[in-house]
Design a protein around this motif. Structure first.
Motif, PDB file in Angstrom:
ATOM      1  N   ASP A   1       0.936  -1.284  -0.059  1.00 37.04           N
ATOM      2  CA  ASP A   1      -0.012  -0.125  -0.111  1.00 37.04           C
ATOM      3  C   ASP A   1       0.904   1.215  -0.091  1.00 37.04           C
ATOM      4  N   ILE A   2       1.770   1.518  -1.137  1.00 36.84           N
ATOM      5  CA  ILE A   2       2.602   2.604  -1.194  1.00 36.84           C
ATOM      6  C   ILE A   2       2.176   3.129  -2.304  1.00 36.84           C
ATOM      7  N   ALA A   3       3.011   4.393  -2.683  1.00 35.73           N
ATOM      8  CA  ALA A   3       2.733   5.095  -3.971  1.00 35.73           C
ATOM      9  C   ALA A   3       2.183   4.619  -5.262  1.00 35.73           C
TER      10      ALA A   3
ATOM     11  N   PHE B   1       1.954   1.565  -6.353  1.00 33.31           N
ATOM     12  CA  PHE B   1       0.807   0.757  -6.348  1.00 33.31           C
ATOM     13  C   PHE B   1      -0.559   0.906  -6.214  1.00 33.31           C
ATOM     14  N   ASN B   2      -0.770   1.838  -5.112  1.00 30.59           N
ATOM     15  CA  ASN B   2      -2.224   2.039  -4.656  1.00 30.59           C
ATOM     16  C   ASN B   2      -2.798   3.185  -5.584  1.00 30.59           C
ATOM     17  N   LEU B   3      -2.198   3.576  -6.636  1.00 29.69           N
ATOM     18  CA  LEU B   3      -2.574   4.564  -7.315  1.00 29.69           C
ATOM     19  C   LEU B   3      -3.402   3.588  -8.537  1.00 29.69           C
ATOM     20  N   ILE B   4      -2.986   2.492  -8.652  1.00 29.71           N
ATOM     21  CA  ILE B   4      -3.619   1.601  -9.785  1.00 29.71           C
ATOM     22  C   ILE B   4      -4.872   1.305  -9.242  1.00 29.71           C
ATOM     23  N   PRO B   5      -6.011   1.606  -9.966  1.00 30.66           N
ATOM     24  CA  PRO B   5      -7.328   1.285  -9.363  1.00 30.66           C
ATOM     25  C   PRO B   5      -7.540  -0.213  -8.973  1.00 30.66           C
ATOM     26  N   GLY B   6      -8.403  -0.511  -7.963  1.00 35.50           N
ATOM     27  CA  GLY B   6      -8.311  -1.957  -7.452  1.00 35.50           C
ATOM     28  C   GLY B   6      -8.791  -2.816  -8.357  1.00 35.50           C
ATOM     29  N   MET B   7      -9.639  -2.778  -9.504  1.00 36.00           N
ATOM     30  CA  MET B   7     -10.019  -3.418 -10.256  1.00 36.00           C
ATOM     31  C   MET B   7      -9.092  -4.153 -11.105  1.00 36.00           C
ATOM     32  N   ILE B   8      -8.150  -3.440 -11.423  1.00 35.13           N
ATOM     33  CA  ILE B   8      -6.989  -3.807 -12.132  1.00 35.13           C
ATOM     34  C   ILE B   8      -6.039  -4.860 -11.241  1.00 35.13           C
TER      35      ILE B   8
END
Lengths: 201, 365
Positions: free
Chosen positions: B287-289, B291-298
């Motif tokens: 949960d850092i920059a 990675f967590n910018l990519i939408p969850g569905m991806i």
């Protein structure tokens, strides 16, 4: 008639017709499949009554497991329908009396004071976030925990008994022991023989 | 939305307007799930042929393309296959029970599609956010076996019947292990709702996912999933080399294709459920920059793709299990493991609060 009534009557009529089919059809496989249909429609009726846990459990246990085994057995049996129908009229009075007694008993229970439409209030509709799985679990594991565990033990005993009855120790069967098969090493199966090459003419 | 609802109320009256509006809305939402799913199924067959081909140092399908574009070679293959299947004749054997023969493929695919109703794609994106979702999934996956059994029986052929019998026994055996593995999952998250199960795995990194504390259950669930979908190495229900093609030996054309689609839809379903229940669903691995910018569905789609790759990898790698070995694995290996793990997990959950708050247990409880 509103939408809920429409859903209720369509599910109920399918269930009744299917249930009639279960006892009248000649092919036992068709009967079993119609019984599956009865279970599915009654689970739909239960969902209409907001009993979603029971409805899904009905599908999971009866349709998903019990009826599959039923179907399995019925398909394997070689049922001779003519021989099964031979004694129909001979046993008809007996069956009719049994059916009559059961109908009287059921009507005595259902039409009594405790179960009449006056005695049973229509329960209120619960909101969408109401979880009756949770309610049921809390009730089962607190108030009725002894009854629940007793039922579980009875089922366990029945299961062990069924296995013990059908278990036969046979000495002549040629089953393989998977553990020994996996543990086998190369030396047990393969022998490399060194021999001098022969000359071709 | 509101204007549509009032339109329905004007058309059908206030009593029927709202139910019919909900019905129409849900039908459209179902279509929005089913159409991409069927496309994914079509391209999963292509992916399977390509991946297995590369594993066996072949090229795989590379001819059919769109508009003659050379680098799209092979991508038209699923479409061509579908067109071919639709054109073919459905032959019904003389001795077959016609109604059940045609009902069987429908019964095979319906549960595989119905189970998607409760699958959450992101915290908000779920068709039916019901509390008993896990039970519903179990119920739907247990219905899939009817298609196989009825197909085997209605074909009136001994090979089909043998395939059906094998499949019935196998699916029922592995369902138990599957159910027990899921009991562990719901003990961890104390919820039957799939969205809550994913939310319970949140905590910063992939160490918090159910996969770590329930690693044996993860393996049991996934392997049981492979067995449930009758995929290699557990595909004795088909067993081309022994019983020709098992339960669908007498099927042709679109009726056969429906069985095929059901198998692949079930594969995607098992991969999705494994991702949701053990691999943290839409949560990023760290949960850092970036990675967590990519939408969850991806992330969810990536995890599904990884699990599906395992399915294909298994098929290319393992020889088919012998029937008694399948039964042994299900009953004598998986079920004891799951039972022990349930007791163990229960014991750990009863530890004093201080112990649960200390490392490493605080990652999961």
């Amino acid at each position: 008639m509103n939408f809920l009534d429409f859903v209720f009557y369509s599910l109920a009529s399918v269930a009744i017709v299917a249930a009639l089919g279960v006892i009248t059809l000649r092919n036992p496989v068709h009967s079993v499949l119609l019984l599956v249909l009865v279970f599915v429609t009654s689970s739909g009726l239960w969902i209409l009554l907001e009993a979603e846990f029971l409805a899904i459990a009905l599908v999971l246990v009866y349709v998903g497991a019990v009826m599959v085994l039923f179907l399995f057995v019925v398909m394997m049996l070689d049922i001779n329908l003519d021989r099964m129908r031979e004694g129909f009229w001979k046993w008809f009075p007996f069956g009719a009396i049994l059916a009559l007694i059961m109908t009287v008993e059921m009507s005595m229970v259902l039409m009594s004071k405790q179960f009449g439409p006056e005695a049973m209030q229509t329960p209120e509709y619960k909101s969408a976030d109401y979880s009756n799985t949770k309610e049921l679990g809390q009730l089962l594991y607190t108030e009725y925990v002894y009854a629940f565990e007793l039922a579980a033990v009875i089922l366990l005993v029945a299961m062990i008994a069924a296995i013990a009855i059908t278990l036969r120790y046979r000495t002549d069967k040629k089953s393989s022991d998977a553990r020994r098969q996996i543990a086998v090493s190369r030396d047990e199966r393969l022998r490399v023989v060194s021999m001098t090459a022969e000359k071709k003419e | 939305m509101d204007s549509f609802q009032s339109l329905f109320e004007q058309l059908f009256g206030s009593e029927w307007g709202i139910p019919l509006f909900l019905l129409t809305k849900n039908l459209l939402l179902i279509l929005a799930i089913i159409v991409p799913l069927l496309l994914a199924v079509a391209y999963l067959t292509f992916a399977e042929r390509k991946i297995i081909a590369y594993m066996q140092v072949r090229v795989g399908p590379n001819r059919v393309t769109f508009f003659g574009i050379p680098w799209l070679g092979g991508w038209g293959q699923p479409i061509a296959d579908a067109v071919k299947a639709i054109m073919k004749e459905i032959i019904i054997p003389t001795g077959a029970n016609k109604f059940l023969f045609l009902l069987a493929p429908i019964l095979a695919i319906a549960p595989a599609l119905a189970a998607w109703a409760v699958v959450p794609f992101s915290p908000e994106l779920v068709l039916a956010d019901i509390d008993a979702a896990l039970l519903y999934i179990l119920a739907m996956t247990s219905l899939g076996v009817y298609g196989v059994i009825i197909a085997g029986w209605a074909s009136n052929s001994k090979y089909a019947f043998l395939g059906a019998m094998r499949s019935a026994a196998q699916v029922i055996s592995y369902e138990l292990a599957m159910g027990f593995a899921l009991v562990c999952v719901l003990m961890m998250s104390s919820s039957l709702n799939l969205g809550d199960i994913v939310a319970g795995q949140e905590g910063g990194s992939l160490l918090n996912w159910n996969m770590v504390p329930l690693f044996p259950m993860f393996l049991v669930y996934f392997i049981s999933g492979v067995a449930e979908t009758n995929r290699l190495p557990f595909d004795v229900a088909e067993g081309e080399s022994e019983i020709v093609a098992g339960f669908h030996v007498d099927y042709s054309g679109m009726a056969f294709t429906i069985f095929f689609l059901a198998e692949y839809a079930n594969m995607i379903l098992v991969a999705t459920l494994t991702s949701i229940m053990f691999l943290g669903g839409w949560l990023p691995p760290v949960d850092i920059a970036p990675f967590n910018l990519i939408p969850g569905m991806i992330w969810l789609l990536l995890k599904i793709a990884l699990m599906l790759f395992f399915f294909l990898w298994f098929r290319a790698t393992f020889p088919r299990y012998r029937y008694d070995q399948i039964m042994r694995l299900g009953w004598k290996v998986f079920i004891p493991i799951t039972l022990i793990w349930i007791v163990l997990l229960g014991a750990v959950m009863q530890l004093p609060e201080a112990a649960l708050q200390s490392f490493p247990l605080n990652l999961w409880f």
